[in-house]
Design an enzyme around this catalytic site. Structure first.
Site, mmCIF file in Angstrom:
data_model
loop_
_atom_site.group_PDB
_atom_site.id
_atom_site.type_symbol
_atom_site.label_atom_id
_atom_site.label_comp_id
_atom_site.label_asym_id
_atom_site.label_seq_id
_atom_site.Cartn_x
_atom_site.Cartn_y
_atom_site.Cartn_z
ATOM 1 N N SER A 94 11.599 28.853 -26.910
ATOM 2 C CA SER A 94 10.477 29.169 -26.151
ATOM 3 C C SER A 94 9.904 28.140 -25.470
ATOM 4 C CB SER A 94 9.585 30.216 -26.890
ATOM 5 O OG SER A 94 10.180 31.420 -27.391
ATOM 6 N N VAL A 96 7.582 25.407 -23.236
ATOM 7 C CA VAL A 96 6.110 25.210 -22.843
ATOM 8 C C VAL A 96 6.064 25.062 -21.343
ATOM 9 C CG1 VAL A 96 4.248 23.338 -23.137
ATOM 10 C CG2 VAL A 96 5.426 24.261 -25.178
ATOM 11 N N ILE A 130 10.699 25.146 -29.939
ATOM 12 C CA ILE A 130 9.643 25.010 -28.772
ATOM 13 C C ILE A 130 10.228 24.014 -27.799
ATOM 14 C CG2 ILE A 130 7.358 24.024 -28.103
ATOM 15 C CD1 ILE A 130 6.948 26.689 -29.547
ATOM 16 N N LYS A 131 10.496 24.633 -26.514
ATOM 17 C CA LYS A 131 11.244 23.756 -25.530
ATOM 18 C C LYS A 131 10.207 23.051 -24.664
ATOM 19 C CE LYS A 131 14.693 25.280 -23.005
ATOM 20 N NZ LYS A 131 15.491 26.203 -22.040
ATOM 21 N N LEU A 132 10.788 21.380 -24.531
ATOM 22 C CA LEU A 132 9.835 20.780 -23.891
ATOM 23 C C LEU A 132 10.887 19.877 -23.175
ATOM 24 C CD1 LEU A 132 7.732 19.257 -27.139
ATOM 25 C CD2 LEU A 132 6.961 20.726 -25.396
#
Length: 316
Positions: A94, A96, A130-132
């Site tokens: 998911s 950011v 967490i995708k960054l």
């Protein structure tokens, strides 16, 4: 045996979609989403119940109008992720808000908020990535988040400097973008479409894979953004491959034999000294393609985030 089944023997297959039907059909280990895919899902009539739930959540939480819009956007990201997790055994990625890509602190806060939303609904943080964007600031955010057992997927990765910095910061996973690298070279008339052996996107992932395995880095490499199945098959053996439903279907329909092309070495060498921030920025900026594609990716994901917020602005 079809090529999709054969490929699963060499690499973990990840579905690059938020479409539940496709996930059920192809049975991937993990799934990835991004702002564009979330926007697509929200625009579909089949997901209006998630939109309504997000609006109700935001209104109940209250606060300023702009904060309610952001809360609704975060809520639907998580609710769609939870729905996908019901269909897969592994991770959901998911993302950011791309507009936070140049703030370590803001990225950390948003990542923790997303994880809190998952955990409030009974989903353990060990099932969420967490995708960054792979900026220096977000790489450092991922390094800090890992100390709280929050694992990250560093995306929009185009340069070797980005890959090195991620490994040296011990981030959990990277997503080098094969297809977008390929697109840039085609657009610059620097590559023949028919010569896969010189596909710079494929070459980039091979170089990263060989470097990581040579020095024993634990960061997972997940090839992403494919334009054809030839790119995928050339990278058979890469740790993970995230693939769109269109290409999953094509792999499933083909039965030609495939071989493993990437494999770790039998021994590990001592890694070099880590890049400093100054060295990272210099090395990354030597690559015109990477500079352009990273900025394009952040900008376009930011636009899709704004489009998502516009949808909620009309409902709150």
């Amino acid at each position: 045996m079809n090529q999709l089944s054969a490929l699963k023997q060499f690499s973990i297959i990840v579905a690059d979609t938020s479409d539940i039907k496709s996930i059920c059909k192809y049975q991937p280990e993990d799934a990835t989403t991004n702002p564009s895919l979330i926007l697509q899902a929200v625009s579909s009539n089949t997901n209006q119940n998630f939109v309504d739930q997000a609006v109700q959540y935001a209104k109940k939480k209250g606060g300023l109008y702009k904060d309610q819009i952001i809360n609704a956007s975060d809520k639907i990201l998580v609710d769609l992720g939870i729905e996908i997790l019901k269909k897969i055994p592994g991770y959901i990625s998911s993302e950011v808000d791309a507009r936070l890509s140049f703030s370590t602190e803001a990225s950390i806060l948003k990542a923790k908020k997303i994880i809190d939303l998952y955990e409030e609904q009974g989903i353990s943080r060990n099932r969420v990535l967490i995708k960054l964007a792979a900026t220096w600031e977000c790489i450092k955010a991922a390094e800090e988040l890992k100390k709280d057992s929050i694992l990250c997927n560093l995306t929009l990765l185009f340069s070797f400097a980005q890959a090195r910095a991620c490994a040296e910061s011990n981030v959990f996973l990277i997503s080098p973008f094969v297809g977008r690298i390929y697109d840039w070279y085609i657009s610059q008339n620097l590559l023949s479409k028919s010569f896969l052996g010189k596909d710079p996107g494929v070459i980039s992932v091979c170089k990263i894979y060989e470097y990581y395995k040579k020095y024993g880095y634990k960061t997972i490499i997940m090839g992403a953004s494919f334009r054809n199945i030839q790119q995928i098959l050339y990278l058979s053996g890469c740790d993970r491959l995230t693939i769109s439903p269109v290409l999953l279907k094509e792999l499933e329909s083909n039965t030609a034999k495939i071989d493993r092309n990437l494999a770790p070495p039998s021994f590990i060498s001592v890694p070099p000294v880590a890049l400093s921030e100054e060295e990272f920025r210099w090395e990354h900026n030597q690559d015109a393609m990477a500079v352009q594609k990273l900025s394009d990716g952040i900008r376009n994901f930011g636009k899709d985030q704004l489009r998502l917020e516009k949808i909620f602005s009309k409902k709150i």
